[in-house]
Design an enzyme around this catalytic site. Structure first.
Site, PDB file in Angstrom:
ATOM      1  N   HIS A 148       0.875  -1.180   0.000  1.00  0.00           N
ATOM      2  CA  HIS A 148       0.000   0.000   0.000  1.00  0.00           C
ATOM      3  C   HIS A 148       0.913   1.233   0.000  1.00  0.00           C
ATOM      4  CE1 HIS A 148      -2.727   2.970   1.855  1.00  0.00           C
ATOM      5  NE2 HIS A 148      -3.732   2.178   1.539  1.00  0.00           N
ATOM      6  N   ASP A 225       3.261  -4.588   8.165  1.00  0.00           N
ATOM      7  CA  ASP A 225       2.059  -3.778   7.997  1.00  0.00           C
ATOM      8  C   ASP A 225       0.861  -4.700   8.172  1.00  0.00           C
ATOM      9  OD1 ASP A 225      -0.176  -2.495   7.077  1.00  0.00           O
ATOM     10  OD2 ASP A 225       0.716  -1.747   5.225  1.00  0.00           O
ATOM     11  N   GLN A 228      -4.358  -5.073   7.171  1.00  0.00           N
ATOM     12  CA  GLN A 228      -5.408  -5.963   6.661  1.00  0.00           C
ATOM     13  C   GLN A 228      -5.496  -7.281   7.427  1.00  0.00           C
ATOM     14  OE1 GLN A 228      -7.740  -5.166   4.684  1.00  0.00           O
ATOM     15  NE2 GLN A 228      -6.921  -3.240   3.897  1.00  0.00           N
ATOM     16  N   LYS A 251     -10.066  -0.498  10.760  1.00  0.00           N
ATOM     17  CA  LYS A 251     -10.212  -1.683   9.910  1.00  0.00           C
ATOM     18  C   LYS A 251     -10.511  -2.926  10.752  1.00  0.00           C
ATOM     19  CE  LYS A 251      -6.978   0.039   6.403  1.00  0.00           C
ATOM     20  NZ  LYS A 251      -7.846   0.417   5.269  1.00  0.00           N
ATOM     21  N   CYS A 389      -4.858   2.555  -3.561  1.00  0.00           N
ATOM     22  CA  CYS A 389      -3.624   3.102  -2.964  1.00  0.00           C
ATOM     23  C   CYS A 389      -2.454   2.141  -3.149  1.00  0.00           C
ATOM     24  CB  CYS A 389      -3.800   3.416  -1.479  1.00  0.00           C
ATOM     25  SG  CYS A 389      -4.953   4.736  -1.197  1.00  0.00           S
TER      26      CYS A 389
HETATM   27  C1  LIG Z   1      -2.128  -2.858   3.664  1.00  0.00           C
HETATM   28  C2  LIG Z   1      -2.475  -1.458   4.097  1.00  0.00           C
HETATM   29  N1  LIG Z   1      -1.524  -0.694   4.649  1.00  0.00           N
HETATM   30  C3  LIG Z   1      -1.785   0.547   5.075  1.00  0.00           C
HETATM   31  C4  LIG Z   1      -3.033   1.103   4.961  1.00  0.00           C
HETATM   32  C5  LIG Z   1      -3.286   2.481   5.469  1.00  0.00           C
HETATM   33  O1  LIG Z   1      -4.170   2.442   6.551  1.00  0.00           O
HETATM   34  P1  LIG Z   1      -4.731   3.774   7.203  1.00  0.00           P
HETATM   35  O2  LIG Z   1      -5.328   4.585   6.079  1.00  0.00           O
HETATM   36  O3  LIG Z   1      -5.748   3.312   8.169  1.00  0.00           O
HETATM   37  O4  LIG Z   1      -3.598   4.484   7.838  1.00  0.00           O
HETATM   38  C6  LIG Z   1      -4.061   0.357   4.369  1.00  0.00           C
HETATM   39  C7  LIG Z   1      -5.400   0.929   4.160  1.00  0.00           C
HETATM   40  O5  LIG Z   1      -6.153   0.495   3.325  1.00  0.00           O
HETATM   41  C8  LIG Z   1      -3.769  -0.963   3.935  1.00  0.00           C
HETATM   42  O6  LIG Z   1      -4.715  -1.734   3.388  1.00  0.00           O
END
Ligand SMILES: Cc1ncc(COP(=O)(O)O)c(C=O)c1O
Length: 431
Positions: A148, A225, A228, A251, A389
């Site tokens: 992401h 990270d 998900q 999430k 993203c």
């Molecule tokens: C794999 C992953 N990393 C990071 C993020 C960023 O999360 P946040 O917008 O809650 O900071 C997301 C959001 O969709 C994601 O799916």
């Protein structure tokens, strides 16, 4: 697992959009919140609201106790050794920015060693009273081809400031990482590895335990990270042996504006603070500032106390369920969706790893994902369309975007059927 009872706890699901019952399949973007979470945050503002850590009076002490209790709950949920290893942040993005910024200041103090020795952090961070970063000798950060933007841009910007380099682990056409290439890239001596546990586009569950062990062979710390994964799979940071694990509350059925960073105490102790201000200091004079102990060193300013309490309640909600049953249920939804979607002519699934979590991404020949998403929205079905993203993933597969349906514990097989029927109808209209 009684789905009707569970759904009753999510009032937002019980509504019509454009005269059709809402089918909410955009859970990878954000999950809905159960009543208990909404009520916990409301209760805080009704009865407990106060700034924490710096009041002698009753309310302040009560709010402080509740906030620290929430920290302990998060620590227990992911099996951290100690609650001081949990830093509350706004979410995954802020946690990753914290790490990229703090590592930028630590890098000059890390020295590379060959396999077996690794990067050995100096015992102390001598620059604790200032933030001027010495020039780095070409820092390298290793990420994967499926990150992401949140786990890519902060590292990219940081290495570029120092004429360094991002090393990128490639993936195959199914969306599975190439571990041979990973091993080769580890030998190039990155200072940090930062990898998604689960891809938000492909649904691939990466073999992070193995990848962490491989990086540790070279003494390289690993950031996971977990944006998900937290809502869908039990996490044990000690078993994984990751050095850092980041996540977003919204999430995982918790409010927006709260999330966290787990870091092994020895690493968090070495990293310099990210933001400066109240709460994160120990002593301050015009000449010099010394910093607070963990985790407060990383929590400058007034935190989102109400949301942290909501996060604790979301965790308790998840703990009240059989997590294995939740996993099995979400898996069943996924496989039913894949099976039914496969009947559509010209469908191409983006992400076909064997190890995958509850989301499905696809495109249909001759149909733009945006048009498809817009039409099925009018049928009450909420999915996400676009690059999610993760533009480099789109480039890798040579597509502008995908349609992504992502499942949560409150979704039903009937909803999957409605979704697939809507997709079939929209595809017919658009071709
Ligand atoms: C794999 C992953 N990393 C990071 C993020 C960023 O999360 P946040 O917008 O809650 O900071 C997301 C959001 O969709 C994601 O799916």
């Amino acid at each position: 697992m009684n789905i009707n009872e569970i759904r009753a706890q999510f009032p937002v699901l019980d509504q019509q959009v454009y005269g059709k019952p809402l089918v909410y399949l955009d859970n990878a973007a954000t999950t809905q919140k159960p009543l208990c979470v909404i009520e916990r945050e409301r209760d805080y503002y009704l009865h407990e609201n106060c700034n924490i850590h710096r009041g002698v009076h009753y309310l302040s002490q009560k709010a402080t106790e509740a906030y620290e209790h929430a920290r302990q709950t998060v620590a227990d949920f992911i099996h951290a050794k100690e609650s001081r290893e949990i830093v509350f942040t706004r979410g995954t993005t802020e946690s990753l920015n914290l790490l990229a910024t703090s590592f930028e200041h630590l890098f000059p103090l890390l020295r590379g060693c060959p396999k077996g020795g690794g990067l050995i952090p100096e015992p102390q961070f001598p620059g604790q009273t200032h933030r001027s970063a010495p020039t780095l000798a070409s820092p390298k950060v290793l990420v994967t081809a499926m990150e992401h933007h949140s786990n890519l841009v902060p590292w990219q910007q940081m290495v570029q400031r120092h004429h360094g380099q991002l090393l990128v682990v490639p993936m195959d056409d199914k969306g599975v990482l190439d571990l041979e290439q990973y091993e080769k890239l580890l030998r190039e001596g990155p200072q940090v590895v930062s990898i998604a546990h689960i891809s938000n586009v492909l649904g691939t569950i990466n073999p992070i335990k193995q990848m962490i062990a491989m990086a540790h062979e070279y003494g390289i710390p690993v950031v996971v990270d977990g944006a998900q994964s937290m809502a869908h799979h039990p996490i044990d940071v000690q078993d994984l042996d990751c050095d850092f694990f980041v996540f977003s509350g919204h999430k995982m059925y918790a409010p927006m504006g709260i999330g966290g960073l787990y870091g092994k105490a020895e690493w968090l102790g070495k990293l310099p603070p990210y933001q400066f201000g109240g709460e994160m200091v120990d002593t301050v004079s015009f000449e010099k500032t010394t910093f607070n102990v963990l985790p407060f060193k990383f929590e400058a300013g007034t935190p989102n106390v109400g949301a942290a309490l909501g996060l604790e309640t979301a965790i308790q909600f998840l703990q009240s369920l059989d997590r294995k049953e939740v996993e099995a249920h979400e898996n069943q939804l996924l496989h039913s969706a894949i099976q039914q979607l496969s009947e559509i002519d010209g469908i191409r699934f983006i992400g076909q790893a064997e190890q995958r979590s509850g989301l499905v991404s696809f495109i249909i020949e001759g149909v733009h994902p945006y048009d498809l998403g817009t039409i099925i929205d009018k049928m009450g079905v909420a999915v996400r369309t676009g690059h999610h993203c993760a533009e480099p993933v789109m480039t890798r597969f040579g597509i502008p975007g995908t349609v992504r349906a992502s499942f949560a514990l409150y979704n039903t097989l009937e909803e999957v059927e409605i979704f697939v029927k809507a997709v079939k109808k929209a595809a017919m209209m658009l071709r």
